[in-house]
Each structure stands twice: as C-alpha cells, then as structure tokens.
Enzyme design. Sequence first.
Site, PDB file in Angstrom:
ATOM      1  N   HIS A 181      15.986  23.135  -0.321  1.00  0.00           N
ATOM      2  CA  HIS A 181      14.527  23.082  -0.315  1.00  0.00           C
ATOM      3  C   HIS A 181      14.199  22.302   0.954  1.00  0.00           C
ATOM      4  CE1 HIS A 181      10.600  21.623  -2.350  1.00  0.00           C
ATOM      5  NE2 HIS A 181      10.678  20.965  -1.214  1.00  0.00           N
ATOM      6  N   ASP A 344      10.795  30.603  -8.276  1.00  0.00           N
ATOM      7  CA  ASP A 344      10.626  29.142  -8.348  1.00  0.00           C
ATOM      8  C   ASP A 344       9.802  28.777  -9.596  1.00  0.00           C
ATOM      9  OD1 ASP A 344      10.815  26.454  -7.803  1.00  0.00           O
ATOM     10  OD2 ASP A 344       9.474  26.473  -6.080  1.00  0.00           O
ATOM     11  N   PHE A 362       4.048  19.142  -8.970  1.00  0.00           N
ATOM     12  CA  PHE A 362       4.125  20.366  -8.172  1.00  0.00           C
ATOM     13  C   PHE A 362       4.720  21.487  -9.016  1.00  0.00           C
ATOM     14  CE2 PHE A 362       4.361  17.039  -4.896  1.00  0.00           C
ATOM     15  CZ  PHE A 362       3.500  17.536  -3.928  1.00  0.00           C
TER      16      PHE A 362
END
Lengths: 468, 314
Positions: A181, A344, A362
């Site tokens: 990431h 994701d 998030f």
Amino acid sequence: MKLLIANGHLIDPAAPENTGTSVLVEAGKVVAWIKPGEAVPADCEVFDASGLLVAPGFIDMHVHLREPGQEHKETIASGCAAAVAGGWTSVCPMPNTQPVNDNAAITRYMIEQAERAAVANVFPIGAITKSSDGSELAEMGEMKAAGAVAVSDDGRPVPNAGIMRRAMQYARDFDLPVIDHCEDKSLSSGGVMHEGKISLLLGLKGMPALAEEIDAVRDILLAKETGAHIHIAHVSTRGAIEAVRRAKNEGINVTCEVTPHHFTLTDRAVECGHSCPHERRFDANPSVASGNFVGGTDDADKSVRTPSAYDTNTKMAPPLRSEEHLEAIIEGIRDGTIDAIATDHAPHHADEKALEYDRAPFGIIGLETAIGLALTELVHKGVISLERLVEMCATNPARIFRIEGRGTLTPGSHADVTLIDPALTWTYTNAESRSRSRNTPFDGWQFNGGVVASIVGGRIVYQRMEEK
Amino acid sequence: MKKPYRRRDLLGIRDLSPAEIVGILDTAETFTEISSREVKKVPALRGKTIINLFFEASTRTRTSFELAAKRLSADAVNISVSSSSLSKGETLLDTALNLDAMAPDCIVVRHSSAGVPHQLAKVSQAAIVNAGDGSNEHPTQALLDAMTIREHKKHIDGLEVAIVGDILHSRVARSNIHLLTKLGANVRIAGPGTLVPGDLASFVSDGLTVCPHVEDALHGADVVMILRIQRERQDSAYFPTLREYSIHYGLTNDRLDLARKDAIVLHPGPMNRGIEIASDVADGSRSLILDQVKYGVAVRMAVLYLASGSPTGN
C-alpha cells in the site's frame, strides 16, 4: 454430481485454445468444453447460461474480512457470502486482523474457518513484518507453507526502505509477491482526502498524490535491485501508474491493481455527495468545476439543504483522487498497465462511520458492487472488452498470486465459475447486502450489467433472484 | 418584502449568493442599534430555543452568539464539550439525535473537525449555524468582517483586501475569500509558502491573487486582514520560529504604510501581539478589531433571526 453450464459465451483468456459453448463440471473440477452439437452426458444437471458470459471464477486480490478480531464488522463467512454475490469465487484477505496474520497459525485458522463456514475460497495474505509494525520480518516461509499467497503490511506500509529491501530479498526465496500500500506517511499523515482543490475548499487535510508516488517509485527500484515481485495495491495516481508503466517496459517484476471506486469516483464526491450519476463527473457544484470560488444561488429555498458533503463513505485510503488521476487510471486500465481489479473491501461498523470526517475510519465495502461498476464504467463505456475484464478479475489475479488451477476453466482446473449478464440492469441496495457492514457510497446506484450466479467447486453458491 | 435569506441552515459562505450575503448584512444593520439601548432586548425570538454546542474552546464567538440570542429574547443553552463526540463514547449522530429530542429551533455548532455542521444538518430538525468547523469555514466571522468593512468604507465592491498569514488552516480566510470575492472585492493573499496552498492559485477568479511577498499584498490595500498564527505550526515545521515569522510576515507600522492612508486593519482575534501583528498597529487608529467584536453581535443576531424560524414573508 455433474453440472453442465450450457450455451453460454465462454471467455477464458488463460486458455484461448479451448472452444465451446458449454462447460462440463464434475467432482469440483472442469471436465470438458463442449461445442454445439457435441454429445453431453445424460445424467447431469443443466445450468442454462444462454445470453450469459461464462468466466473463470473471479479472484479478489484485496479484501479485509476482519476475522479474527473484529467480527462485528465482518466474518470470513459473511465476507465470502458477499463475495460470491458479487461474482468473486475466491478472496485474498489482508493480514490486518486482530491479531495480525503474521504467522502460520493464523493463516491456517483463516483457511480452516473458510472451509468450515464460507462459500468462497480464501487465500490469505500474510504480513511482511511482525504485527505489521515495520521492524522485524514475519515468518513468510511458514505462512507460505500454511497457504498464504503473498505478503503485505497493507494499511501500514513499511516506512523503512532497508527493511523493505530485506523483505523483498527474503520473499523472493519463497516466490511470494510483496504487496505494498504505497503511502509515505511523512507526507500524508493526518490527511483524510486527496490533497487538491476540493480538500482546500472543504478545509480537510489532504493526502498528496506524491505520497503514493514516492513509495511506488521506491518499491519499484527495490524490486529492480532485488529481483522480487512487487505488487502495487490500489494504485490511484497518475505518477504511480506512469512509474509502473516505465518499470514494466524495463522488465522489472511489477504488477498493480485498481479498485472500482478509484475508476468511478473523484474527490468531488466528498464535496457533492455521490448519488448515482450514470457518469463519472460530478456537476453538483459548477462553481467548483469552473475553478471559481463564487457560487450560491439567488433562489435558495429553506426546504433545500446543502448537498451531502463530508459523507464518511467517501473516505478511503488511498483517497478518491482528482479527475486527472482518474483519467490516468482509465488509461492504465485501457493499455494494460493495470493488471487487476480488486475491491479493497473494507467493512466498518455504522457507528464508526457516524463520526466526524477526520475521525471516521478509512475504507468502504465493495464486494457486491465491483463487477457492476466495472461493467458500467469500463465495459459499457468502451474502455475494455469483456475478455479484458475477465483477465483483470480472474486470469491475472491467479497469475500474480500463483494460484494453481484457478483463474481458468481449462479442463482439470477447479470448477469456479462467474456468470455475468452484461445486459442486466439492477440496483444495489445496502439493505440486501450480505456483508455485515454497510459503508458504501454506492447505495442506490443502478448498474448496467451484473453477476447472475457464482459457482465454487462445481456448486452453485449464489444465484440472482429476479428483481421485483 | 421578500426575506433576503430563506435557507434552513448557515453552513458556510460558499453556498450563499451575493444577494443573500447582502440581505444578512442589511438585517444585521437593523440590529446594531439594539445593543446601544439601555434595555438591550427585543422579543423577536421569544419562545425560540437556541443551543450553542461548542466542541472547541471559544470565548469570543460563544459569548457573541449567546448575547445575540438573549438580546432577541431566545432561550439560549450553552453546551461545551471538551473534544469530539467520540470522547463521550457516542457518535456525532447520537449527539445530533439527542439534541434534536429536546426540540431546539437552532443549534449553533463549533467543532475542530471540518464538516461537522454539514453532517449535523443532514439529520437534525433544527436549523444549524456553523460557528467554525475545523479549517473549513467560519461564516459569521466573515459576515462581521464584511459588516465592519461596509460600515467604514460604505461599500465592498472594488476594494483591495489583503489577507496575510496562515491561509492553509484558516477557516476565517476561506469564508472571507468566498464572501469578499462574491461581493466584488479584489482579494490578495500572502504568507509563508508552507501556509499558502499552491492550489489556491487554481481558484483565482476575477477577485483573487496570490502574492509572492507580503509587501505585494499590502501595497495600496484598502483593507488589511491579519490571521492569527497558531504557535503549534512552528512545531510542525511550517516556519522556523515565531521570531522569524514576525520579522518577515508580521504587520508592523512600516509595512502598513504600504497600504492606502485610509486603510483599515482587521484581525479575527485572539491576537498574538508582536507576532502576526505589532501592538502599535493593533492599538492604532486604523485598527478596527474591537469594532469587529461589536458588529459580531449584530451579525449573529441577524443570522439567528433569519435561520431559526423567524416569520417568513413580511
């Protein structure tokens, strides 16, 4: 039991030599492709796939299943139920569970839990470092032996280039892809959305594209030096895509994935809300589109409230980027720079998302909307063909993670099949989601094209009901 | 007479039209006289309930809103919360719903997180007034600044306004940029490169200029607006020291001499004397910092009156 998936449009980029309109499945494996007019066994169940795309089961390379540790958000069972409803017959959960999947025992637990309770295949991703804290290498060899297909410290990218270099050198010995990431936290720390016009306008701290690009370039250079396979997760910026394109041309072992939300939405969704636009551009506030501070209307009505800004379902990492980055993503999908589509899928409880924008976690869920978005935004808009879609969702994920016998329907492979109706018009509603969480900006969106059924190991595990 | 402002909430200046802004300012003008009466009270909002919900420390703004409510005869309740809703173990949504259950007519909210008033407005039955949300907006501050300018310059259209300081983190700057450019002023921005966002240039309309040096912004300015500098910005490496900031960006009389002779100086307060503004400037004849506070009450009276269910129509 035998199953004949009959009269479909078969696409298998991994086995272009195979031809036919029907696939015969037995004992969990693909037995044969059958051409029109060829004899079929009399004792088999028939699934009529007329008008449907028949593809190797899709593999989601990037999900968060939250088990063990945060089962109130998602379990392996609920996540897999959502996966097959979205056309994903296999999922690869990231290691940021509680505890972190940084050893073989947790890797085995996840696989066994999937075998006990889940309808999809689970191929865990192990941690790069112990507890994903970026300091000591995790037991990659043991995790690989237990069934891990890759390593990553997703969400907590390894900040130290020296550690990352050793991780790549070590992972290379086990033929494990290293997933990063890409985010240099020294540049993005405290940020909650893409740094640009909209973040400035909304007074939210931005995460610059540079934070992703610097890390991506670092990883590519390390991959070049070590010979390891680096896989860039959820690529979202023009610079990172260009870096991957250059690296591939140079022969460096790099691959990357993109999420549906990054090829669909821009950072304007944070400002304008995200009602289904049937197009990628938000025009809720022309004053922003024209780059002009001056807006407002002379006929404001007391009953009308400001558009739905600051919806925490638009908060994810990497953040929704600006139009120029979205255009680069589309180009990267079109020209093959981007190898795969991954969701994701990041479930969070409603209570966590019902916080201030800068305090909310998030991530969004995406398993059930991804293929609808890909068909609507990419296939029907002429960006890619159906064959390329299958390549990005099945062929390439299997190749990148070295998953044997999947990502293809060639005889002898596992009978994992995704069936799609490209002409289906359907609406996603949160209320019908199989996930335990509801954090998505796509609630109420209408899609052109969708998943009709999913078959795992020769068993029909999901079949769409007729829309009322 | 048509009401100038018919919105339910005041979330920011960005959403308002020039006509709405002028309408609020005109309404505020009618309220200025009340504060000079012996009995500073009118029954305009009698029976209305206003909650001042402050998640962030504030003396000036909270007091100003409270006085405004009381001078209009509203029942004002002050709720001060140390930080976010999360610290109490409840979500922002819980907070909104609990307050809603008490049936207030208006909730004035200040929060350190941008967007909180917008989030509350989605679920609350009450009118929401933004008293400052993170780095986003501080609409009543911009309105009172505009009122101060208008009272002294008689117009805003065509004025040259310099805004100096931490633009990046300033909700006051954002609201003022929206308001002043909507009303036809030319806004010049200046400050350290670390605190003046590069993207600001992309917003340049007819009324916004980013100046490379403070002196460029001040030259010939009619209005000089100085922003408070947060001391913690030094710790985050936005500038080396407060001393250096004051030397290169602080408003001194020498720098102020670059502006027009009749230029006025504004500061949202509280001031860091000797850092962003020299004491002799702050206390000088061109400073209207206390006038801003005075007009703040009138502006907030107008906002509460217009947003919290005053009779429509005439």
